[in-house]
Design a protein around this motif. Structure first.
Motif, PDB file in Angstrom:
ATOM      1  N   ASP A   1      47.488  34.767  -0.334  1.00 16.00           N
ATOM      2  CA  ASP A   1      46.314  34.767  -1.210  1.00 16.00           C
ATOM      3  C   ASP A   1      46.431  33.725  -2.316  1.00 16.00           C
ATOM      4  OD1 ASP A   1      45.197  36.863   0.228  1.00 16.00           O
ATOM      5  OD2 ASP A   1      46.122  38.394  -1.041  1.00 16.00           O
ATOM      6  N   LEU A   2      47.650  33.220  -2.539  1.00 14.58           N
ATOM      7  CA  LEU A   2      47.877  32.225  -3.580  1.00 14.58           C
ATOM      8  C   LEU A   2      47.878  30.804  -3.037  1.00 14.58           C
ATOM      9  CD1 LEU A   2      50.772  34.030  -5.524  1.00 14.58           C
ATOM     10  CD2 LEU A   2      48.319  34.091  -6.025  1.00 14.58           C
ATOM     11  N   TYR A   3      47.800  30.661  -1.705  1.00 18.73           N
ATOM     12  CA  TYR A   3      47.764  29.322  -1.121  1.00 18.73           C
ATOM     13  C   TYR A   3      46.467  28.616  -1.510  1.00 18.73           C
ATOM     14  CZ  TYR A   3      51.665  30.478   2.049  1.00 18.73           C
ATOM     15  OH  TYR A   3      52.879  30.818   2.579  1.00 18.73           O
ATOM     16  N   GLU A   4      46.580  27.317  -1.725  1.00 16.37           N
ATOM     17  CA  GLU A   4      45.437  26.489  -2.076  1.00 16.37           C
ATOM     18  C   GLU A   4      45.431  25.234  -1.212  1.00 16.37           C
ATOM     19  OE1 GLU A   4      45.089  27.359  -6.841  1.00 16.37           O
ATOM     20  OE2 GLU A   4      46.656  25.982  -6.163  1.00 16.37           O
ATOM     21  N   GLY A   5      44.247  24.672  -1.017  1.00 16.76           N
ATOM     22  CA  GLY A   5      44.147  23.422  -0.275  1.00 16.76           C
ATOM     23  C   GLY A   5      44.750  23.522   1.114  1.00 16.76           C
TER      24      GLY A   5
ATOM     25  N   TRP B   1      57.748  26.586  -6.785  1.00 19.50           N
ATOM     26  CA  TRP B   1      57.318  27.087  -5.475  1.00 19.50           C
ATOM     27  C   TRP B   1      56.260  26.190  -4.849  1.00 19.50           C
ATOM     28  CZ3 TRP B   1      52.776  30.664  -4.692  1.00 19.50           C
ATOM     29  CH2 TRP B   1      52.681  31.056  -3.357  1.00 19.50           C
ATOM     30  N   LYS B   2      55.264  25.767  -5.616  1.00 18.60           N
ATOM     31  CA  LYS B   2      54.193  24.944  -5.060  1.00 18.60           C
ATOM     32  C   LYS B   2      54.736  23.608  -4.540  1.00 18.60           C
ATOM     33  CE  LYS B   2      50.409  27.425  -5.656  1.00 18.60           C
ATOM     34  NZ  LYS B   2      49.427  27.725  -4.591  1.00 18.60           N
ATOM     35  N   GLU B   3      55.720  23.072  -5.212  1.00 20.78           N
ATOM     36  CA  GLU B   3      56.328  21.835  -4.731  1.00 20.78           C
ATOM     37  C   GLU B   3      57.109  22.082  -3.445  1.00 20.78           C
ATOM     38  OE1 GLU B   3      59.295  18.322  -6.439  1.00 20.78           O
ATOM     39  OE2 GLU B   3      58.258  19.680  -7.831  1.00 20.78           O
ATOM     40  N   ARG B   4      57.731  23.256  -3.351  1.00 19.93           N
ATOM     41  CA  ARG B   4      58.447  23.604  -2.114  1.00 19.93           C
ATOM     42  C   ARG B   4      57.470  23.686  -0.940  1.00 19.93           C
ATOM     43  NH1 ARG B   4      61.299  27.410  -5.577  1.00 19.93           N
ATOM     44  NH2 ARG B   4      60.312  29.194  -4.581  1.00 19.93           N
ATOM     45  N   ILE B   5      56.270  24.210  -1.193  1.00 22.92           N
ATOM     46  CA  ILE B   5      55.277  24.302  -0.122  1.00 22.92           C
ATOM     47  C   ILE B   5      54.908  22.915   0.392  1.00 22.92           C
ATOM     48  CG2 ILE B   5      52.905  24.968   0.444  1.00 22.92           C
ATOM     49  CD1 ILE B   5      53.175  27.333  -1.412  1.00 22.92           C
ATOM     50  N   GLN B   6      54.731  21.963  -0.515  1.00 21.71           N
ATOM     51  CA  GLN B   6      54.395  20.607  -0.079  1.00 21.71           C
ATOM     52  C   GLN B   6      55.533  19.978   0.708  1.00 21.71           C
ATOM     53  OE1 GLN B   6      51.364  19.186  -0.173  1.00 21.71           O
ATOM     54  NE2 GLN B   6      50.747  21.205  -0.964  1.00 21.71           N
ATOM     55  N   ASN B   7      56.769  20.290   0.352  1.00 18.30           N
ATOM     56  CA  ASN B   7      57.910  19.825   1.145  1.00 18.30           C
ATOM     57  C   ASN B   7      57.906  20.473   2.525  1.00 18.30           C
ATOM     58  OD1 ASN B   7      58.912  18.131  -0.845  1.00 18.30           O
ATOM     59  ND2 ASN B   7      60.231  19.718  -1.727  1.00 18.30           N
ATOM     60  N   ASP B   8      57.490  21.739   2.587  1.00 18.53           N
ATOM     61  CA  ASP B   8      57.380  22.419   3.882  1.00 18.53           C
ATOM     62  C   ASP B   8      56.351  21.718   4.771  1.00 18.53           C
ATOM     63  OD1 ASP B   8      59.255  24.377   3.223  1.00 18.53           O
ATOM     64  OD2 ASP B   8      57.745  25.744   2.421  1.00 18.53           O
ATOM     65  N   ILE B   9      55.246  21.318   4.171  1.00 20.20           N
ATOM     66  CA  ILE B   9      54.207  20.622   4.935  1.00 20.20           C
ATOM     67  C   ILE B   9      54.719  19.258   5.404  1.00 20.20           C
ATOM     68  CG2 ILE B   9      51.893  19.615   4.811  1.00 20.20           C
ATOM     69  CD1 ILE B   9      51.229  21.875   2.792  1.00 20.20           C
ATOM     70  N   TYR B  10      55.497  18.597   4.559  1.00 25.61           N
ATOM     71  CA  TYR B  10      56.115  17.328   4.961  1.00 25.61           C
ATOM     72  C   TYR B  10      56.983  17.556   6.203  1.00 25.61           C
ATOM     73  CZ  TYR B  10      59.314  13.369   5.000  1.00 25.61           C
ATOM     74  OH  TYR B  10      60.068  12.278   5.400  1.00 25.61           O
ATOM     75  N   TYR B  11      57.740  18.655   6.192  1.00 23.01           N
ATOM     76  CA  TYR B  11      58.585  18.957   7.348  1.00 23.01           C
ATOM     77  C   TYR B  11      57.745  19.213   8.596  1.00 23.01           C
ATOM     78  CZ  TYR B  11      61.682  21.354  10.557  1.00 23.01           C
ATOM     79  OH  TYR B  11      62.369  21.730  11.690  1.00 23.01           O
ATOM     80  N   VAL B  12      56.659  19.968   8.440  1.00 20.71           N
ATOM     81  CA  VAL B  12      55.772  20.249   9.574  1.00 20.71           C
ATOM     82  C   VAL B  12      55.279  18.942  10.205  1.00 20.71           C
ATOM     83  CG1 VAL B  12      53.518  21.198  10.228  1.00 20.71           C
ATOM     84  CG2 VAL B  12      55.040  22.520   8.748  1.00 20.71           C
ATOM     85  N   ASP B  13      54.952  17.976   9.372  1.00 15.76           N
ATOM     86  CA  ASP B  13      54.395  16.709   9.862  1.00 15.76           C
ATOM     87  C   ASP B  13      55.451  15.766  10.438  1.00 15.76           C
ATOM     88  OD1 ASP B  13      51.787  17.363   9.245  1.00 15.76           O
ATOM     89  OD2 ASP B  13      51.889  16.509   7.223  1.00 15.76           O
ATOM     90  N   HIS B  14      56.713  15.947  10.038  1.00 19.68           N
ATOM     91  CA  HIS B  14      57.735  14.968  10.406  1.00 19.68           C
ATOM     92  C   HIS B  14      58.909  15.550  11.196  1.00 19.68           C
ATOM     93  CE1 HIS B  14      55.658  13.076   6.965  1.00 19.68           C
ATOM     94  NE2 HIS B  14      55.933  11.950   7.580  1.00 19.68           N
ATOM     95  N   PHE B  15      58.878  16.847  11.494  1.00 19.73           N
ATOM     96  CA  PHE B  15      60.105  17.408  12.054  1.00 19.73           C
ATOM     97  C   PHE B  15      60.415  16.835  13.427  1.00 19.73           C
ATOM     98  CE2 PHE B  15      57.904  20.949  14.387  1.00 19.73           C
ATOM     99  CZ  PHE B  15      58.724  21.040  15.499  1.00 19.73           C
TER     100      PHE B  15
ATOM    101  N   ALA C   1      56.607  33.086 -12.903  1.00 17.71           N
ATOM    102  CA  ALA C   1      55.226  32.926 -13.353  1.00 17.71           C
ATOM    103  C   ALA C   1      54.316  32.400 -12.255  1.00 17.71           C
ATOM    104  CB  ALA C   1      55.187  32.001 -14.565  1.00 17.71           C
ATOM    105  N   ASP C   2      54.879  31.641 -11.301  1.00 18.74           N
ATOM    106  CA  ASP C   2      54.048  31.085 -10.225  1.00 18.74           C
ATOM    107  C   ASP C   2      53.865  32.046  -9.059  1.00 18.74           C
ATOM    108  OD1 ASP C   2      56.531  31.038  -9.043  1.00 18.74           O
ATOM    109  OD2 ASP C   2      56.621  28.864  -8.749  1.00 18.74           O
ATOM    110  N   GLY C   3      54.432  33.267  -9.169  1.00 21.95           N
ATOM    111  CA  GLY C   3      54.287  34.266  -8.120  1.00 21.95           C
ATOM    112  C   GLY C   3      55.448  34.323  -7.158  1.00 21.95           C
ATOM    113  N   SER C   4      56.361  33.363  -7.227  1.00 17.27           N
ATOM    114  CA  SER C   4      57.523  33.366  -6.342  1.00 17.27           C
ATOM    115  C   SER C   4      58.533  34.399  -6.814  1.00 17.27           C
ATOM    116  CB  SER C   4      58.164  31.974  -6.295  1.00 17.27           C
ATOM    117  OG  SER C   4      58.581  31.560  -7.590  1.00 17.27           O
TER     118      SER C   4
END
Length: 209
Positions: free
Chosen positions: A126-130, A156-170, A73-76
């Motif tokens: 196209d589904l990315y936000e913020g 999926w949206k929660e996974r994206i935020q975890n991805d951003i956490y990784y980008v900031d802390h890797f 339902a979330d597009g994933s």
């Protein structure tokens, strides 16, 4: 220094070292994939890479020919153990993550890293936000923070935020922890499949995911 130089060097060296293992997998599994439904061994899937560049991600085909494209339902992408689109060998290579092994070639080409955010479909942009575009700041990975610690158990949206956490802390240390945690998850075959039930079918002219 690790972010700019050493991560890429480690990626290429480890991918080259593992190439003989990929050849053994192809020799053993490839004919079984073909013989089950006489379809191609590989599934080449367009994905979003670093800075939004689209590349072809290589996988061993785990689904039947001309399988419909199901989405949560979330597009994933839909991924369930009882998915009727999976072939018998496809279910095995999904559980063991062998279907991802051809991505060693993507690593050598520079499309992917061993560790990083898992790449999304091009239309997902196209589904990315913020701030969700921030996951595209680095190369996507064969495995990553989500795969190591959550696999397919969170939205999926929660996974994206975890991805951003990784980008900031890797860092080298974080990559080492993700690498070994992923190995444990794969060996135990934990949380391989999504448990969401709400799915939809979209147009698909491919040969199966």
């Amino acid at each position: 220094m690790y972010r700019i130089i050493f991560k890429r060097v480690f990626d290429v060296l480890l991918a080259i070292i593992m190439l003989p293992i990929l050849m053994v997998i192809l020799i053993i599994v490839g004919p079984i994939i073909y013989l089950e439904d006489k379809g191609p061994i590989y599934y080449n899937a367009p994905r979003l890479g670093k800075n939004g560049r689209i590349f072809m991600m290589y996988k061993l085909r785990s689904m039947r020919m001309n399988a419909p494209d199901l989405r949560n339902a979330d597009g994933s992408t839909f991924n369930a153990e009882n998915d009727p689109r999976l072939t018998k060998i496809g279910k095995f290579i999904r559980k063991t993550s062998l279907d991802e092994s051809p991505q060693l070639i993507n690593i050598i080409k520079g499309d992917m890293s061993i560790i990083g955010p898992r790449p999304d479909l091009p239309e997902h942009r196209d589904l990315y936000e913020g701030n969700e575009n921030r996951k595209l700041e680095i190369r996507p990975g064969v495995t990553g923070f989500n795969q190591a610690y959550y696999r397919n158990t969170i939205p999926w949206k929660e996974r994206i935020q975890n991805d951003i956490y990784y980008v900031d802390h890797f860092s080298l240390w974080l990559d080492i922890k993700i690498f070994f945690k992923t190995a444990v998850s794969v060996i135990k075959r934990e949380d391989v499949f999504v448990t969401e039930n709400s799915v939809k079918t979209v147009d698909n002219n491919g040969v199966g995911l």
